[in-house]
Enzyme design. Structure first.
Site, PDB file in Angstrom:
ATOM      1  N   HIS A 146      15.258  11.929  12.993  1.00  0.00           N
ATOM      2  CA  HIS A 146      14.064  11.981  13.851  1.00  0.00           C
ATOM      3  C   HIS A 146      13.177  10.754  13.625  1.00  0.00           C
ATOM      4  CE1 HIS A 146      11.977  14.654  10.601  1.00  0.00           C
ATOM      5  NE2 HIS A 146      11.703  13.402  10.358  1.00  0.00           N
ATOM      6  N   HIS A 147      13.493   9.956  12.595  1.00  0.00           N
ATOM      7  CA  HIS A 147      12.754   8.709  12.375  1.00  0.00           C
ATOM      8  C   HIS A 147      13.347   7.560  13.185  1.00  0.00           C
ATOM      9  CE1 HIS A 147      10.193  10.147   9.095  1.00  0.00           C
ATOM     10  NE2 HIS A 147      11.203  10.942   8.808  1.00  0.00           N
TER      11      HIS A 147
ATOM     12  N   HIS B 299       0.845  -1.199   0.000  1.00  0.00           N
ATOM     13  CA  HIS B 299       0.000   0.000   0.000  1.00  0.00           C
ATOM     14  C   HIS B 299       0.881   1.251   0.000  1.00  0.00           C
ATOM     15  CE1 HIS B 299      -2.869   3.061   1.264  1.00  0.00           C
ATOM     16  NE2 HIS B 299      -2.130   3.293   2.345  1.00  0.00           N
TER      17      HIS B 299
ATOM     18  N   TYR C 145       9.001  15.275   1.664  1.00  0.00           N
ATOM     19  CA  TYR C 145       8.874  16.656   1.176  1.00  0.00           C
ATOM     20  C   TYR C 145       8.722  16.705  -0.331  1.00  0.00           C
ATOM     21  CZ  TYR C 145       9.033  18.379   5.730  1.00  0.00           C
ATOM     22  OH  TYR C 145       8.665  18.622   7.011  1.00  0.00           O
TER      23      TYR C 145
ATOM     24  N   SER D  52      -0.867  27.195  -3.391  1.00  0.00           N
ATOM     25  CA  SER D  52      -0.527  28.612  -3.554  1.00  0.00           C
ATOM     26  C   SER D  52      -1.003  29.149  -4.902  1.00  0.00           C
ATOM     27  CB  SER D  52       0.985  28.813  -3.456  1.00  0.00           C
ATOM     28  OG  SER D  52       1.477  28.216  -2.282  1.00  0.00           O
TER      29      SER D  52
ATOM     30  N   ASP E 134       7.211  23.017 -25.111  1.00  0.00           N
ATOM     31  CA  ASP E 134       7.144  21.636 -24.616  1.00  0.00           C
ATOM     32  C   ASP E 134       8.169  21.489 -23.502  1.00  0.00           C
ATOM     33  OD1 ASP E 134       6.973  18.738 -24.369  1.00  0.00           O
ATOM     34  OD2 ASP E 134       6.064  18.761 -26.358  1.00  0.00           O
TER      35      ASP E 134
ATOM     36  N   THR F 173       7.319  26.291   7.548  1.00  0.00           N
ATOM     37  CA  THR F 173       5.995  25.725   7.304  1.00  0.00           C
ATOM     38  C   THR F 173       4.925  26.672   7.848  1.00  0.00           C
ATOM     39  OG1 THR F 173       7.015  23.559   7.610  1.00  0.00           O
ATOM     40  CG2 THR F 173       4.624  23.614   7.505  1.00  0.00           C
TER      41      THR F 173
ATOM     42  N   TRP G  46       7.505  -0.547   4.164  1.00  0.00           N
ATOM     43  CA  TRP G  46       8.014   0.139   2.959  1.00  0.00           C
ATOM     44  C   TRP G  46       9.445   0.623   3.138  1.00  0.00           C
ATOM     45  CZ3 TRP G  46       9.065   5.517   1.781  1.00  0.00           C
ATOM     46  CH2 TRP G  46       8.996   6.370   2.893  1.00  0.00           C
TER      47      TRP G  46
ATOM     48  N   ARG H 187       1.890  -0.160  15.085  1.00  0.00           N
ATOM     49  CA  ARG H 187       1.532  -0.174  13.668  1.00  0.00           C
ATOM     50  C   ARG H 187       1.933  -1.504  13.047  1.00  0.00           C
ATOM     51  NH1 ARG H 187       6.037   3.987  11.007  1.00  0.00           N
ATOM     52  NH2 ARG H 187       5.051   3.330   9.079  1.00  0.00           N
TER      53      ARG H 187
ATOM     54  N   LYS I  95       4.228  29.530   5.569  1.00  0.00           N
ATOM     55  CA  LYS I  95       3.334  29.182   4.471  1.00  0.00           C
ATOM     56  C   LYS I  95       1.875  29.181   4.915  1.00  0.00           C
ATOM     57  CE  LYS I  95       6.359  26.744   1.403  1.00  0.00           C
ATOM     58  NZ  LYS I  95       5.890  27.123   0.079  1.00  0.00           N
TER      59      LYS I  95
ATOM     60  N   HIS J 126      13.312  11.102   4.498  1.00  0.00           N
ATOM     61  CA  HIS J 126      12.715  12.359   4.926  1.00  0.00           C
ATOM     62  C   HIS J 126      12.548  13.344   3.768  1.00  0.00           C
ATOM     63  CE1 HIS J 126      10.982  15.305   7.419  1.00  0.00           C
ATOM     64  NE2 HIS J 126      11.741  16.160   6.765  1.00  0.00           N
TER      65      HIS J 126
ATOM     66  N   SER K   9      13.519   6.614 -13.398  1.00  0.00           N
ATOM     67  CA  SER K   9      12.396   7.347 -13.986  1.00  0.00           C
ATOM     68  C   SER K   9      12.214   8.709 -13.317  1.00  0.00           C
ATOM     69  CB  SER K   9      11.124   6.506 -13.852  1.00  0.00           C
ATOM     70  OG  SER K   9       9.989   7.296 -14.007  1.00  0.00           O
ATOM     71  N   SER K  10      12.251   8.727 -11.972  1.00  0.00           N
ATOM     72  CA  SER K  10      12.071  10.006 -11.260  1.00  0.00           C
ATOM     73  C   SER K  10      13.209  10.966 -11.553  1.00  0.00           C
ATOM     74  CB  SER K  10      12.062   9.812  -9.750  1.00  0.00           C
ATOM     75  OG  SER K  10      11.071   8.958  -9.368  1.00  0.00           O
TER      76      SER K  10
ATOM     77  N   GLU L 116      12.103  12.577   0.840  1.00  0.00           N
ATOM     78  CA  GLU L 116      11.039  11.982   0.026  1.00  0.00           C
ATOM     79  C   GLU L 116       9.647  12.478   0.468  1.00  0.00           C
ATOM     80  OE1 GLU L 116      10.767  10.071  -2.647  1.00  0.00           O
ATOM     81  OE2 GLU L 116       8.606   9.827  -2.413  1.00  0.00           O
TER      82      GLU L 116
HETATM   83  C1  HEM Z   1       6.117  20.185  10.623  1.00  0.00           C
HETATM   84  C2  HEM Z   1       6.613  19.271   9.901  1.00  0.00           C
HETATM   85  C3  HEM Z   1       6.884  17.833  10.296  1.00  0.00           C
HETATM   86  C4  HEM Z   1       7.512  17.319  11.394  1.00  0.00           C
HETATM   87  C5  HEM Z   1       8.106  18.109  12.545  1.00  0.00           C
HETATM   88  C6  HEM Z   1       7.523  15.879  11.253  1.00  0.00           C
HETATM   89  C7  HEM Z   1       8.108  14.998  12.157  1.00  0.00           C
HETATM   90  C8  HEM Z   1       8.088  13.620  12.041  1.00  0.00           C
HETATM   91  C9  HEM Z   1       8.733  12.702  12.932  1.00  0.00           C
HETATM   92  C10 HEM Z   1       9.540  13.109  14.171  1.00  0.00           C
HETATM   93  C11 HEM Z   1       8.499  11.441  12.490  1.00  0.00           C
HETATM   94  C12 HEM Z   1       9.014  10.121  13.087  1.00  0.00           C
HETATM   95  C13 HEM Z   1       8.141   9.585  14.122  1.00  0.00           C
HETATM   96  C14 HEM Z   1       8.511   8.199  14.539  1.00  0.00           C
HETATM   97  O1  HEM Z   1       8.626   7.284  13.688  1.00  0.00           O
HETATM   98  O2  HEM Z   1       8.650   7.987  15.748  1.00  0.00           O
HETATM   99  C15 HEM Z   1       7.695  11.552  11.311  1.00  0.00           C
HETATM  100  C16 HEM Z   1       7.243  10.480  10.577  1.00  0.00           C
HETATM  101  C17 HEM Z   1       6.678  10.613   9.323  1.00  0.00           C
HETATM  102  N1  HEM Z   1       6.331  11.779   8.693  1.00  0.00           N
HETATM  103 FE1  HEM Z   1       6.510  13.651   9.454  1.00  0.00          FE
HETATM  104  N2  HEM Z   1       6.887  15.536  10.110  1.00  0.00           N
HETATM  105  C18 HEM Z   1       6.486  16.697   9.493  1.00  0.00           C
HETATM  106  C19 HEM Z   1       5.841  16.807   8.305  1.00  0.00           C
HETATM  107  C20 HEM Z   1       5.580  15.747   7.449  1.00  0.00           C
HETATM  108  C21 HEM Z   1       5.109  15.866   6.103  1.00  0.00           C
HETATM  109  C22 HEM Z   1       4.805  17.165   5.406  1.00  0.00           C
HETATM  110  C23 HEM Z   1       5.004  14.622   5.609  1.00  0.00           C
HETATM  111  C24 HEM Z   1       4.561  14.114   4.276  1.00  0.00           C
HETATM  112  C25 HEM Z   1       4.003  14.748   3.352  1.00  0.00           C
HETATM  113  C26 HEM Z   1       5.404  13.708   6.640  1.00  0.00           C
HETATM  114  C27 HEM Z   1       5.425  12.338   6.500  1.00  0.00           C
HETATM  115  C28 HEM Z   1       5.874  11.467   7.453  1.00  0.00           C
HETATM  116  C29 HEM Z   1       5.899  10.042   7.278  1.00  0.00           C
HETATM  117  C30 HEM Z   1       5.481   9.263   6.015  1.00  0.00           C
HETATM  118  C31 HEM Z   1       6.382   9.493   8.453  1.00  0.00           C
HETATM  119  C32 HEM Z   1       6.500   8.026   8.835  1.00  0.00           C
HETATM  120  C33 HEM Z   1       7.518   7.280   8.121  1.00  0.00           C
HETATM  121  C34 HEM Z   1       7.504   5.845   8.551  1.00  0.00           C
HETATM  122  O3  HEM Z   1       8.004   5.531   9.654  1.00  0.00           O
HETATM  123  O4  HEM Z   1       6.986   5.006   7.792  1.00  0.00           O
HETATM  124  N3  HEM Z   1       5.741  14.420   7.755  1.00  0.00           N
HETATM  125  N4  HEM Z   1       7.455  12.887  11.054  1.00  0.00           N
HETATM  126 CU   LIG Z   2      10.920  12.932   8.595  1.00  0.00          CU
END
Ligand code: HEM
Ligand SMILES: [Cu+2]
Lengths: 545, 40
Positions: free
Chosen positions: A309-310, A81, A264, A275, A110, A335, A146, A457, A338, A260, A176-177, A262
């Site tokens: 942070h992940h 997924h 963004y 915008s 083009d 952010t 993933w 999860r 914005k 990370h 591709s990307s 990615e």
């Molecule tokens: C203010 C901005 C943001 C902050 C401070 C933030 C912070 C974090 C942190 C600390 C984690 C890790 C949590 C953990 O696994 O314990 C996380 C996970 C994640 N964030 Fe954010 N995030 C922000 C914005 C975003 C945005 C804009 C997206 C996507 C469009 C996003 C997508 C994700 C995803 C996909 C994960 C999980 C990844 C995974 O473990 O599979 N985050 N974020």
């Molecule tokens: Cu992140």
């Protein structure tokens, strides 16, 4: 740079012809509009494939206990997924929008490298098909998440025969990307109408320019990481194998250096579309154009220095935890700029609430919620509790579904009339909006509670204490999934003629003051801007002129 | 047309040059990632 655009030394063979006939047109096309359409339709199809997998997940989680699928298949579903949605739906959809809109918005005939453009698309299809084929292999599709963490992903029980195919698929998707990103950068740098300076470009173009650089920097890193997985598995290296002197945590560092940025890559073009749409329906220039550009750049830069942070829970030195905690918190600043600017754009505007605007307003509110939970998780000691729970799932779904996905829907409603010359059915559009906006909250809001209460999860079964919120979440999920069929209906209906009312060139009141595409006829002809426009609209950049 | 990097370079040449530079950047990121892992 753009001063030489007029000096084309040669013309494409198809400059003076229409498209090729029949099916062949779509296979060999080098036209940015055709390729844009292919990307968008492919992304829409993958949105439903990935969506069906989500329905399997929510059905299994409807009640505690094992109901419908076996645990390994459940884990394949969460893994696939995510991969299908990220690489098959959201990213290609934004590339499709880039293909359609960037040349129209900057006055280019083009994309810069049209043949490579065709190749990017077909490599994407090959990559996604290869990934999907693992579903039918002995041992099933990858099911270690993933993120493909070793050692889990290298164990026979979790991958069967699928790993090398998944890795090769990542290579294809990555190439591709990267080719798509190269094309976008070359187009924006070299093909702009002479009258359009960088600081005249619509924000959608700006955000894509910056996103393309992110792609070029991080896709190769991901390709490198998965290649090392492959050699660890089949060629006895031990990059990530502790028994051979390697380090599995190293994979996490490399993965998140890609991972990370990615996220963004999926949100910056989202910001760009928002915008672009909000000023049109607020009937005001965008508030703080220059600060939007700088905030986008700042977010992109910061996205490279916050990856760990992940992985707060892997046991980093305290100084590392503190550094990544404060660096992550910094992202909230641009952010916040914005979110402030979008709100200020709407402030005292003569707003109207057509479907694209409704999706944008919901985006501003709901994305901010995702940002706030992000800030909560950025606090390292607190993240020890949140990590790997449904709280994370709630966070990133708020930043992806009512943000990236909602804005993709908004873009569809906003530009389909321009592309097709037909108006969509506003009543059904609004119904789609309200059903989506309400059900997405029923689906994801309770997951915050589940996470705080400790539900992990990626688990097919759970303790009975989590039963109520899971059932509510699943009901929201089914309503959300079903509502998206309305969008499919609207897209098909609009292409086939929509409401039958002929749209004007501008489509939306005064839209041509905001961006170039609205000065072209509706539907947009097959070839546009064969001579670049002499003047460009500057309404959207009023504060810089 | 022998002047490759002069000011009057055609858009087409510029596009190809841009692509080559960007591919080099992509490759260098790939190499840095793998090199980093090898040196651990
Ligand atoms: C203010 C901005 C943001 C902050 C401070 C933030 C912070 C974090 C942190 C600390 C984690 C890790 C949590 C953990 O696994 O314990 C996380 C996970 C994640 N964030 Fe954010 N995030 C922000 C914005 C975003 C945005 C804009 C997206 C996507 C469009 C996003 C997508 C994700 C995803 C996909 C994960 C999980 C990844 C995974 O473990 O599979 N985050 N974020
Ligand atoms: Cu992140």
């Amino acid at each position: 740079m753009s001063a030489v655009v007029a000096e084309h030394d040669e013309h494409h063979a198809d400059d003076h012809h229409g498209p090729a006939k029949g099916l062949l047109r779509w296979i060999i096309t080098t036209n940015h509009k055709d390729i844009g359409t292919l990307y968008l339709l492919f992304a829409l199809a993958m949105f439903f494939v990935g969506g069906s997998m989500a329905m399997v997940i929510r059905a299994e989680l409807f009640e505690p206990g094992l109901q419908f699928v076996d645990p390994a298949f459940f884990n394949s579903m969460t893994t696939m997924h995510a991969l299908v949605m990220v690489f098959g739906a959201v990213m290609p959809a934004f590339v499709g929008l880039a293909n359609w809109q960037i040349p129209l918005m900057i006055g280019a005939a083009d994309m810069a490298l049209p043949r490579m453009n065709n190749m990017s698309f077909w490599m994407l299809v090959a990559g996604v098909l290869l990934l999907a084929s693992t579903l039918f292999m002995e041992g099933g599709a990858p099911n270690g998440g993933w993120t493909l963490y070793p050692p889990l992903v290298l164990q026979p029980i979790t991958v069967g025969k699928a790993l090398p195919f998944a890795v090769f698929s990542v290579h294809l998707l990555g190439i591709s990307s990267i080719m798509g990103a190269i094309n976008i950068i070359a187009t924006i740098f070299n093909m702009r109408a002479p009258a359009m300076k960088l600081m005249d470009m619509p924000l959608f173009v700006w955000t894509w320019l910056i996103t393309a650089f992110l792609l070029i920097a991080v896709m190769p890193v991901f390709a490198g990481a998965v290649t090392m997985l492959l050699t660890d598995k089949f060629f006895h290296t031990s990059f990530f194998n502790a028994a051979g002197g390697g380090d599995p945590v190293l994979y996490e560092h490399i993965f998140w250096f890609f991972g990370h940025p990615e996220v963004y890559i999926m949100i910056l073009p989202t910001f760009g579309v928002a915008s672009t749409i909000i000023p049109v329906f607020a009937r005001k220039p965008l508030f703080g154009y220059a600060s939007m550009v700088w905030a986008t750049g700042a977010i992109a830069f910061l996205s490279f220095i916050v990856w760990a942070h992940h992985m707060f829970t892997v046991g980093m030195p305290l100084a590392g935890e503190l550094y990544f905690m404060y660096a992550t918190m910094l992202i909230a600043v641009p952010t916040g700029v914005k979110v402030f600017n979008w709100t200020a754009t709407m402030w005292k505007g003569a707003m109207s609430f057509e479907t694209p605007m409704l999706f944008c307003i919901a985006f501003v509110v709901l994305f901010t919620m995702g940002g706030f939970t992000g800030l909560m998780m950025a606090i390292a000691p607190v993240d020890f509790q949140y990590h790997d729970t449904y709280f994370i799932v709630a966070h990133f779904h708020y930043t992806l579904v009512p943000a990236s996905i909602f804005i993709l829907m908004a873009a569809g409603y906003f530009w389909l009339p321009k592309w097709t010359g037909h108006m969509y059915n506003e009543k059904i559009g609004q119904l789609h909006f309200w059903l989506s906006a309400i059900s997405v909250n029923i689906l994801f809001f309770p997951q915050h509670f589940l996470g705080l209460a400790g539900m992990p999860r990626r688990i097919p079964d759970y303790a009975v204490q989590f039963a109520d919120w899971n059932m509510i979440s699943s009901i929201g999920g089914f309503i959300f999934g079903a509502s998206q069929l309305l969008f499919l209906y609207i897209v098909i209906d609009t292409i086939k003629g929509g409401t039958g009312e002929k749209v004007t060139d501008e489509v939306w009141e005064d839209a041509s003051k905001h961006s170039l595409e609205w000065t072209l006829p509706s539907p947009v002809p097959y070839h546009t801007w064969t001579t670049p426009p002499a003047m460009v609209p500057t309404e959207h950049v009023l504060d810089t002129h | 047309m022998q002047c490759t990097l002069k000011l009057n370079m055609t858009t087409k040449n510029k596009n190809i040059l841009t692509a080559v530079i960007l591919i080099a950047i992509a490759l260098s990121f790939y190499i840095i990632a793998v090199k980093q892992a090898i040196s651990q």
